[in-house]
Enzyme design. Structure first.
Site, PDB file in Angstrom:
ATOM      1  CE  LYS A  91      -4.203   0.021   2.504  1.00 31.98           C
ATOM      2  NZ  LYS A  91      -4.894  -0.262   3.783  1.00 31.98           N
TER       3      LYS A  91
HETATM    4  C1  E4P Z   1      -8.449   1.118   4.129  1.00 32.90           C
HETATM    5  O1  E4P Z   1      -7.696   0.531   3.409  1.00 32.90           O
HETATM    6  C2  E4P Z   1      -8.042   1.701   5.392  1.00 32.90           C
HETATM    7  O2  E4P Z   1      -7.266   0.715   6.049  1.00 32.90           O
HETATM    8  C3  E4P Z   1      -9.168   2.030   6.340  1.00 32.90           C
HETATM    9  O3  E4P Z   1     -10.371   1.487   5.875  1.00 32.90           O
HETATM   10  C4  E4P Z   1      -9.266   3.469   6.725  1.00 32.90           C
HETATM   11  O4  E4P Z   1     -10.415   3.606   7.524  1.00 32.90           O
HETATM   12  P1  E4P Z   1     -10.652   4.743   8.598  1.00 32.90           P
HETATM   13  O5  E4P Z   1     -11.192   5.948   7.911  1.00 32.90           O
HETATM   14  O6  E4P Z   1     -11.660   4.144   9.532  1.00 32.90           O
HETATM   15  O7  E4P Z   1      -9.323   5.010   9.265  1.00 32.90           O
END
Ligand code: E4P
Length: 244
Positions: A91
């Protein structure tokens, strides 16, 4: 719509994997930071072991923890050799400089999940740069349109026509990205994260997300319904009465 598990918690991952519905795991630095202090490599290795035990071959996303493009490149290559898990994506956050790194990594054959995308243009640029996955943050896209602390930036960007009201409706954002990916015949898949409710999961799927990554607290209610409990109880009672 595939379902991924959005957590770094080993127990929650095991509980989800056992039940067979998950096609992948996504983590991020904040999710890892919620776990008891330990080595980053060791923790990710434990996630890989759980995947190999319960559902070998499913997706795993591991996120870099740097904003420096050279460091991102280094970390991504390290993850590939360290974790040695062919279905792992690295990522990398979206950004103008990061696109160069995403493009380099993708042409080296590294699967990239371009994360923290909030707009159609970010996701489309990442997909053209070679990202295998583009992660759009449903809850945060919606928050961006209503949070008081974002008001000055939001009004400025709206006045400049960088964004308009559609950019704060996650359904429209995801649907638009999916339409452009399909139009341009790009192979990137949309992962929707930042899920805040079960109706968000349903709506993300209907908007065109290939994958929705879901926090484990939603899995039990997703699989339950009070009318299911009612009818199953009725089946049991009726049958017991017939037997006696
Ligand atoms: C997605 O890939 C992220 O890990 C995650 O969903 C971010 O979510 P949040 O807005 O609850 O931090």
């Amino acid at each position: 719509m595939k379902i991924f598990i959005d957590t770094a918690n080993l127990e929650d991952i095991e509980e989800g994997l056992k039940r067979g519905f998950a096609s992948g795991i996504t983590t991020n630095p904040s999710l890892l930071a919620k776990e008891p202090k330990s080595s980053f490599e060791g923790h990710v290795q434990k996630i890989v072991e759980l995947i190999r035990r319960y559902k070998p071959g499913i997706h795993l996303s591991v996120e870099v923890f740097s904003k420096d493009k050279e460091e991102i490149l280094k970390q991504a290559q390290q993850f590939v050799s360290q974790f040695n898990y062919p279905q792992m994506s690295v990522k990398v956050q979206v950004g103008y400089n990061e696109l160069e790194t995403i493009s380099k990594l993708s042409s080296m054959g590294v699967s990239v999940n371009c994360t923290a995308c909030m707009s159609v243009t970010q996701a489309v640029m990442a997909a053209h740069a070679g990202a295998k996955y583009v992660s759009l943050f449903w809850g945060r896209i919606r928050d961006g349109g209503i949070n008081e602390e974002n008001a000055i930036e939001r009004d400025y960007l709206k006045a400049k026509k960088v964004l308009d009201d559609n950019d704060f409706n996650p359904y429209i954002v995801v649907k638009s990205v999916r339409q452009i990916l399909d139009q341009d015949r790009l192979n990137s898949e949309i992962i929707v994260g930042s899920i805040r409710s079960i109706t968000d999961i349903r709506d993300a799927g209907l908007a065109g997300a290939h994958i929705v990554t879901v926090p484990p607290k939603f899995f039990k209610p997703m699989a339950s319904h009070y009318k299911t409990d009612e009818v199953v109880d009725q089946f049991m009672t009726d049958f017991q009465q017939w037997l006696s």
